[in-house]
Design a protein around this motif. Sequence first.
Motif, PDB file in Angstrom:
ATOM      1  N   ASP A 184       0.838  -1.205   0.000  1.00 41.68           N
ATOM      2  CA  ASP A 184       0.000   0.000   0.000  1.00 41.68           C
ATOM      3  C   ASP A 184       0.872   1.253   0.000  1.00 41.68           C
ATOM      4  O   ASP A 184       1.873   1.335   0.739  1.00 41.68           O
ATOM      5  N   GLN A 185       0.457   2.251  -0.759  1.00 47.84           N
ATOM      6  CA  GLN A 185       1.204   3.504  -0.823  1.00 47.84           C
ATOM      7  C   GLN A 185       1.283   4.172   0.548  1.00 47.84           C
ATOM      8  O   GLN A 185       2.317   4.746   0.918  1.00 47.84           O
ATOM      9  N   LEU A 186       0.201   4.081   1.325  1.00 44.02           N
ATOM     10  CA  LEU A 186       0.191   4.705   2.646  1.00 44.02           C
ATOM     11  C   LEU A 186       1.274   4.114   3.535  1.00 44.02           C
ATOM     12  O   LEU A 186       1.996   4.854   4.224  1.00 44.02           O
ATOM     13  N   VAL A 187       1.409   2.816   3.538  1.00 45.17           N
ATOM     14  CA  VAL A 187       2.428   2.170   4.368  1.00 45.17           C
ATOM     15  C   VAL A 187       3.821   2.593   3.926  1.00 45.17           C
ATOM     16  O   VAL A 187       4.686   2.921   4.757  1.00 45.17           O
ATOM     17  N   LEU A 188       4.071   2.613   2.630  1.00 45.03           N
ATOM     18  CA  LEU A 188       5.385   3.038   2.128  1.00 45.03           C
ATOM     19  C   LEU A 188       5.664   4.485   2.500  1.00 45.03           C
ATOM     20  O   LEU A 188       6.792   4.827   2.913  1.00 45.03           O
ATOM     21  N   ASP A 189       4.660   5.353   2.374  1.00 43.56           N
ATOM     22  CA  ASP A 189       4.844   6.766   2.725  1.00 43.56           C
ATOM     23  C   ASP A 189       5.173   6.925   4.212  1.00 43.56           C
ATOM     24  O   ASP A 189       6.001   7.764   4.590  1.00 43.56           O
ATOM     25  N   LEU A 190       4.524   6.135   5.063  1.00 44.24           N
ATOM     26  CA  LEU A 190       4.795   6.205   6.505  1.00 44.24           C
ATOM     27  C   LEU A 190       6.207   5.733   6.821  1.00 44.24           C
ATOM     28  O   LEU A 190       6.917   6.333   7.641  1.00 44.24           O
ATOM     29  N   ILE A 191       6.643   4.658   6.191  1.00 48.19           N
ATOM     30  CA  ILE A 191       7.996   4.151   6.415  1.00 48.19           C
ATOM     31  C   ILE A 191       9.038   5.190   6.025  1.00 48.19           C
ATOM     32  O   ILE A 191      10.089   5.322   6.671  1.00 48.19           O
ATOM     33  N   ASN A 192       8.749   5.969   5.014  1.00 41.73           N
ATOM     34  CA  ASN A 192       9.715   6.945   4.508  1.00 41.73           C
ATOM     35  C   ASN A 192       9.704   8.276   5.249  1.00 41.73           C
ATOM     36  O   ASN A 192      10.469   9.180   4.891  1.00 41.73           O
ATOM     37  N   THR A 193       8.885   8.431   6.273  1.00 39.28           N
ATOM     38  CA  THR A 193       8.877   9.675   7.039  1.00 39.28           C
ATOM     39  C   THR A 193      10.107   9.766   7.938  1.00 39.28           C
ATOM     40  O   THR A 193      10.657   8.736   8.367  1.00 39.28           O
ATOM     41  N   PRO A 194      10.564  10.978   8.261  1.00 37.17           N
ATOM     42  CA  PRO A 194      11.705  11.126   9.183  1.00 37.17           C
ATOM     43  C   PRO A 194      11.429  10.493  10.547  1.00 37.17           C
ATOM     44  O   PRO A 194      12.350   9.932  11.170  1.00 37.17           O
ATOM     45  N   GLU A 195      10.207  10.587  11.034  1.00 33.50           N
ATOM     46  CA  GLU A 195       9.883  10.048  12.360  1.00 33.50           C
ATOM     47  C   GLU A 195      10.052   8.531  12.397  1.00 33.50           C
ATOM     48  O   GLU A 195      10.530   7.975  13.389  1.00 33.50           O
ATOM     49  N   PHE A 196       9.680   7.861  11.307  1.00 31.74           N
ATOM     50  CA  PHE A 196       9.834   6.404  11.287  1.00 31.74           C
ATOM     51  C   PHE A 196      11.279   6.009  11.005  1.00 31.74           C
ATOM     52  O   PHE A 196      11.793   5.046  11.601  1.00 31.74           O
ATOM     53  N   GLN A 197      11.960   6.737  10.156  1.00 28.42           N
ATOM     54  CA  GLN A 197      13.364   6.435   9.876  1.00 28.42           C
ATOM     55  C   GLN A 197      14.239   6.604  11.107  1.00 28.42           C
ATOM     56  O   GLN A 197      15.271   5.938  11.249  1.00 28.42           O
ATOM     57  N   ARG A 198      13.832   7.469  12.034  1.00 27.20           N
ATOM     58  CA  ARG A 198      14.564   7.641  13.295  1.00 27.20           C
ATOM     59  C   ARG A 198      14.691   6.329  14.055  1.00 27.20           C
ATOM     60  O   ARG A 198      15.677   6.098  14.776  1.00 27.20           O
ATOM     61  N   LEU A 199      13.721   5.433  13.903  1.00 30.45           N
ATOM     62  CA  LEU A 199      13.738   4.167  14.641  1.00 30.45           C
ATOM     63  C   LEU A 199      14.927   3.294  14.257  1.00 30.45           C
ATOM     64  O   LEU A 199      15.282   2.376  15.004  1.00 30.45           O
ATOM     65  N   ARG A 200      15.558   3.554  13.131  1.00 33.79           N
ATOM     66  CA  ARG A 200      16.789   2.847  12.772  1.00 33.79           C
ATOM     67  C   ARG A 200      17.904   3.165  13.767  1.00 33.79           C
ATOM     68  O   ARG A 200      18.870   2.395  13.888  1.00 33.79           O
ATOM     69  N   ARG A 201      17.774   4.291  14.454  1.00 38.62           N
ATOM     70  CA  ARG A 201      18.831   4.749  15.359  1.00 38.62           C
ATOM     71  C   ARG A 201      18.487   4.520  16.825  1.00 38.62           C
ATOM     72  O   ARG A 201      19.094   5.120  17.717  1.00 38.62           O
ATOM     73  N   VAL A 202      17.508   3.652  17.074  1.00 41.75           N
ATOM     74  CA  VAL A 202      17.129   3.274  18.443  1.00 41.75           C
ATOM     75  C   VAL A 202      17.200   1.752  18.536  1.00 41.75           C
ATOM     76  O   VAL A 202      16.456   1.053  17.839  1.00 41.75           O
ATOM     77  N   HIS A 203      18.093   1.255  19.374  1.00 37.59           N
ATOM     78  CA  HIS A 203      18.243  -0.189  19.511  1.00 37.59           C
ATOM     79  C   HIS A 203      16.991  -0.805  20.133  1.00 37.59           C
ATOM     80  O   HIS A 203      16.427  -0.258  21.084  1.00 37.59           O
TER      81      HIS A 203
END
Length: 451
Positions: free
Chosen positions: A23-42
């Motif tokens: 779904d486009q909505l899910v992809l758009d959410l994954i690409n937000t800065p707020e969600f990408q920040r989770l890559r930097r939280v163990h």
Amino acid sequence: MTEKLQHEKVLRDPIHNFIHVQDQLVLDLINTPEFQRLRRVHQLGIASSVFHGAEHSRFGHCVGAYELARRVTDHFEKYYRSQEAGDGLWNPEERMLTIVSALLHDLGHGAFSHTFEHLFNTDHEAMTRNIIMGDTEINRVLSAYSPEFPNKVASVIAKTYSNPQVVQLISSQLDVDRMDYLLRDAYYTGTKYGEFDIDRILQMMRPSKNGITFDIRGMHAVEEYIVSRYQMYLQVYFHPVSRGMEVILEHLLRRVQELQIQAQRNDWNETDFVGPLLAPLFTGEELTVHDYLRIDDHVFMAYINMWQDHPDPILSDLSQRFLNRRPLKSIQINPQTDQYLDQLENLVRDAGFDPEYYTARNDAVDLPYDDYNPLAKKPRTQIDFVLEDGSHRELSELSALVAAIKGRASVDQRFFFPKEMLKTGPDELFAQLHRDFRSYIKNDTLTPPDK
């Protein structure tokens, strides 16, 4: 109806093999800065100091929980689609809300995960809702899908949404969150305790009027899940060395708070050693969503690295201990030996360590399973099974193994202290302190000294 992607996006994943983004909505959410920040939280905070493979992030866990929610909702829509209002079956219109809530459920976790919450008195679920409802890219993406959608997602996170099926898939005693983190944490820590037959559990899930139930044929798979969770807490999440590192982290950050307060009180020039990113945490200012989202594990590690050279000897020493993996040692305590902790703290003080920063009394508690109790402070949604005759039974009524641990909290009480207290040295006074301290310890357990 959300726009479907012309070509499905696939994320490689060691737990679920593929994460299917359709779904486009899910992809758009994954690409937000707020969600990408989770890559930097163990995902497991500082557990990598014990299990060196545990470097996985909240990002991986959230997309994993999403994938499980996607599989469940697709299964429900295929086999348990609602035919008429009130029949207790699955409404396909709840699909997008369910998978998006699973994706975003841990959006508000802070640096070092739960350690951050303990020290700064934050609530990751409340912060998740604030991010969803605030002036964020996440909110704009959700609002573009539907103006009321952010509020719906926030209500699922808050467990107030009207459909219990959606809420229980995201938050219950057997939900997509727990199933993913047990498998994921077991994989990355190199342990086997968290493994269970997830495919069987997903296949046996059923929607009902009161939420989620399971086919009786899946009872042993669910039983295995409960035991796996029990073992993971005892062997991984309660690990004393990891907790010893957490104590050092908590104490060094508390020392930063104290130094910052002293600097402000005495109008010292050096009030900026925490820097602009961490200042709101240590100065008592209101922490905005914007401030919160700029803080992650990497930010803290950079400052801790800098604090190694701070002139305050306690902050400098604790920072070095944390970065160089020198955890506090610990011994188990119980109600009978708790009375001797004051003596141990005095011995630590006599050895030259401030007990406020070099000792701790730490309890690790988990309730592996309990049935529904409406009078409990936080009532738990029990795990129900549908029998062949259509009747419902609660898990512990069917499993003697689960009945044996139902309602029984796993508790590990420990006293933490500098490892130096166990070492002998040439100094006669310290040697005597060592002997006195050791007299309370037998087999890593606090024991009254022989009279």
